[in-house]
Design a protein around this motif. Structure first.
Motif, PDB file in Angstrom:
ATOM      1  N   ARG A 284       1.125   3.982  -3.059  1.00 35.90           N
ATOM      2  CA  ARG A 284      -0.287   4.470  -3.475  1.00 35.90           C
ATOM      3  C   ARG A 284      -0.756   5.334  -2.165  1.00 35.90           C
ATOM      4  O   ARG A 284      -1.672   6.233  -2.445  1.00 35.90           O
ATOM      5  CB  ARG A 284      -1.042   3.387  -3.608  1.00 35.90           C
ATOM      6  CG  ARG A 284      -0.618   2.446  -4.839  1.00 35.90           C
ATOM      7  CD  ARG A 284      -1.983   1.890  -5.432  1.00 35.90           C
ATOM      8  NE  ARG A 284      -2.807   2.746  -6.004  1.00 35.90           N
ATOM      9  CZ  ARG A 284      -4.084   2.240  -6.551  1.00 35.90           C
ATOM     10  NH1 ARG A 284      -4.421   0.906  -6.210  1.00 35.90           N
ATOM     11  NH2 ARG A 284      -4.818   2.919  -6.776  1.00 35.90           N
TER      12      ARG A 284
ATOM     13  N   HIS B 294       0.893  -1.259   0.139  1.00 36.33           N
ATOM     14  CA  HIS B 294       0.178   0.108  -0.054  1.00 36.33           C
ATOM     15  C   HIS B 294       0.848   1.157   0.043  1.00 36.33           C
ATOM     16  O   HIS B 294       0.417   2.433  -0.376  1.00 36.33           O
ATOM     17  CB  HIS B 294      -1.055   0.322   1.239  1.00 36.33           C
ATOM     18  CG  HIS B 294      -1.816  -1.079   1.181  1.00 36.33           C
ATOM     19  ND1 HIS B 294      -3.106  -0.987   0.359  1.00 36.33           N
ATOM     20  CD2 HIS B 294      -1.973  -2.262   2.038  1.00 36.33           C
ATOM     21  CE1 HIS B 294      -3.783  -1.977   0.603  1.00 36.33           C
ATOM     22  NE2 HIS B 294      -3.172  -3.056   1.621  1.00 36.33           N
TER      23      HIS B 294
ATOM     24  N   TYR C 189      -7.139   7.365  -2.018  1.00 39.70           N
ATOM     25  CA  TYR C 189      -6.604   6.248  -1.777  1.00 39.70           C
ATOM     26  C   TYR C 189      -6.725   6.052  -0.142  1.00 39.70           C
ATOM     27  O   TYR C 189      -6.002   6.447   0.609  1.00 39.70           O
ATOM     28  CB  TYR C 189      -4.976   6.015  -2.120  1.00 39.70           C
ATOM     29  CG  TYR C 189      -4.910   4.414  -1.998  1.00 39.70           C
ATOM     30  CD1 TYR C 189      -5.328   3.478  -3.177  1.00 39.70           C
ATOM     31  CD2 TYR C 189      -4.102   4.042  -0.995  1.00 39.70           C
ATOM     32  CE1 TYR C 189      -4.766   2.105  -2.958  1.00 39.70           C
ATOM     33  CE2 TYR C 189      -3.683   2.515  -0.910  1.00 39.70           C
ATOM     34  CZ  TYR C 189      -3.996   1.830  -1.983  1.00 39.70           C
ATOM     35  OH  TYR C 189      -3.799   0.428  -1.774  1.00 39.70           O
ATOM     36  N   ARG C 190      -7.087   4.629   0.234  1.00 42.04           N
ATOM     37  CA  ARG C 190      -7.061   4.457   1.543  1.00 42.04           C
ATOM     38  C   ARG C 190      -6.671   2.967   1.796  1.00 42.04           C
ATOM     39  O   ARG C 190      -7.303   2.029   0.922  1.00 42.04           O
ATOM     40  CB  ARG C 190      -8.834   4.328   2.150  1.00 42.04           C
ATOM     41  CG  ARG C 190      -9.363   5.830   2.087  1.00 42.04           C
ATOM     42  CD  ARG C 190     -10.583   5.961   2.612  1.00 42.04           C
ATOM     43  NE  ARG C 190     -11.385   7.268   2.560  1.00 42.04           N
ATOM     44  CZ  ARG C 190     -12.061   7.803   1.903  1.00 42.04           C
ATOM     45  NH1 ARG C 190     -12.215   7.381   0.437  1.00 42.04           N
ATOM     46  NH2 ARG C 190     -12.253   9.095   1.888  1.00 42.04           N
TER      47      ARG C 190
ATOM     48  N   GLU D 299      -1.851   9.282  -3.382  1.00 39.50           N
ATOM     49  CA  GLU D 299      -2.918   9.173  -4.375  1.00 39.50           C
ATOM     50  C   GLU D 299      -4.099   9.791  -3.622  1.00 39.50           C
ATOM     51  O   GLU D 299      -4.554   9.431  -2.453  1.00 39.50           O
ATOM     52  CB  GLU D 299      -3.311   7.851  -4.886  1.00 39.50           C
ATOM     53  CG  GLU D 299      -2.241   7.482  -5.748  1.00 39.50           C
ATOM     54  CD  GLU D 299      -2.415   6.109  -6.254  1.00 39.50           C
ATOM     55  OE1 GLU D 299      -3.735   5.627  -6.309  1.00 39.50           O
ATOM     56  OE2 GLU D 299      -1.498   5.201  -6.937  1.00 39.50           O
TER      57      GLU D 299
END
Length: 434
Positions: A376, A373, A382-383, A379
């Protein structure tokens, strides 16, 4: 005696007339061409206004130079004339006027050598652009190809191109020959316009439609559903009403926070290519932010510790934006790493690429983040765990905001994390001039 003097005056007068005729013969092409430029601009509208003005100044300079040169054929005089023609764009009141243009403007000759670059070109090309080849000054393959094409065939070109580093910027380029210039003295005008802000506005509109509208659908649907329920069978149920009103308040707060983060991100992205210039005491910023977070940290039972090196140097930046960086990193640590009951914020001198920097590190001791993760995390929207993020009031924009602020400050952001060991977010920021 008087007759001899009159004869001498007559001979000198004839010589001046011959010299004037020779000078006019050598410059009338340029005068007519310059007049034609403004007629073309006034009646057809096909020539870029700035290009027309520059073309006139170039031709006027060449005409003045040749006017001075014709009639004196001595090697010294002709050599000086050619030197003056080669540097006709380098000075004078007209060039001072062009230096005031807000857009970069470059003039090159038929060999691609830069004859003139105005003041607005300096941030792109440096101070020593004149005399160098344009390919070493404006390092963009599409732009150089357009300039070479104009030199080759004389056709006007308009292109857009991007400069990817250090922060992407977009430019619109108008490339045109100087109308009326003789083939042996071909000049090309390169007029640039920074369209970064316009392109980012377009991208933000697309992002809002693609992402923000989706994020707003859930709270709006919840609010609509609860309103219908309160108007219906729950209107006489005080317990249900209080419960639903609490949920509605949470959803409204979430939408407000989302909109605030979107507006903040938009403002930062619009100014990302503009470098800040203030000297900021980062230790003072951290203390102010942690003071504001103390009530929330006490509520979660989390201790926030701050350590800093003695006589920490100031960094170059925007104080409000740097406070936003510290706020977002510390807030994330409280939201997602509070199970570790401790957050450490440290400030220390460091170095990156041979230049001194200040390192800001925010570390929590929570559950950590899986390695897949981490690339990203910055971003938009994004989670790692969308449901948990929404439940804790996260918008998915905090680290995106941090990334763009750090980019604007010519810094770097790095993230390290191990599952079960917590996470560490580090920001390197350049020092302010001493």
């Amino acid at each position: 005696m008087a007759a001899a003097e009159d004869g001498s005056r007559f001979v000198r007068g004839k010589a001046k007339l011959r010299d004037f005729a020779a000078r006019w013969t050598g410059t009338r092409t340029f005068v007519v061409s310059a007049a034609g430029i403004f007629l073309l601009l006034a009646f057809s509208g096909t020539l870029h206004p700035v290009a027309a003005v520059v073309s006139f100044l170039i031709l006027a300079g060449i005409a003045a130079t040749r006017w001075m040169a014709v009639g004196d054929t001595s090697p010294v005089r002709v050599g000086a004339s050619l030197d003056k023609e080669a540097s006709v764009l380098g000075g004078g009141a007209a060039m001072a006027l062009l230096d005031r243009l807000p857009d970069p403007l470059v003039v090159v000759d038929e060999t691609g050598r830069v004859l003139y670059a105005n003041g607005a070109t300096e941030p792109l090309a440096g101070k020593a652009a004149v005399g160098r080849h344009v390919a070493t000054v404006l390092r963009s393959a599409p732009l150089i190809e357009a300039i070479n094409g104009v030199i080759r065939d004389g056709a006007v070109r308009s292109i857009e191109y991007a400069v990817p580093v250090p922060v992407q910027r977009n430019f619109s380029a108008f490339v045109s020959p100087v109308p009326g210039a003789a083939p042996a003295s071909k000049y090309v005008i390169v007029l640039l316009r920074d369209v970064t802000e316009a392109r980012r506005i377009e991208a933000m509109r697309a992002d809002f439609v693609a992402f923000a509208s989706h994020e707003l659908k859930t709270p709006l649907a919840s609010l609509s559903g609860f309103i219908d329920t309160l108007r219906g069978h729950a209107k006489d149920d005080p317990e249900a009403r209080d419960k639903f009103l609490g949920i509605m308040a949470d959803q409204a707060t979430r939408m407000r926070r989302l909109i605030e983060d979107l507006l903040s991100l938009s403002r930062i992205e619009l100014r990302e290519h503009v470098r800040p210039s203030d000297a900021v005491d980062l230790f003072g910023v951290v203390n102010d932010v942690t003071d504001g977070l103390t009530p929330l940290a006490d509520q979660y039972g989390v201790a926030i510790g701050v350590t800093a090196s003695a006589s920490l140097p100031k960094v170059v930046g925007d104080r409000d934006e740097l406070a936003q960086v510290v706020q977002n990193l510390a807030d994330n640590a409280l939201r997602y790493g509070r199970s570790g009951k401790r957050i450490d914020i440290s400030l220390s001198p460091d170095a990156k690429g041979g230049r001194p920097v200040v390192r800001l590190t925010v570390r929590d001791y929570g559950p950590g983040i899986a390695k897949e993760h981490i690339p990203r995390l910055t971003e938009r929207f994004y989670r790692v765990d969308p449901a948990a993020s929404r439940a804790r009031g996260g918008t998915g924009l905090g680290l995106a905001i941090v990334k763009h602020i750090v980019n604007r400050h010519q810094g770097t952001l790095s993230i390290e994390s191990e599952l079960g060991q917590g996470s560490s977010f580090s920001v390197l920021l350049p020092l302010a001039p001493q």
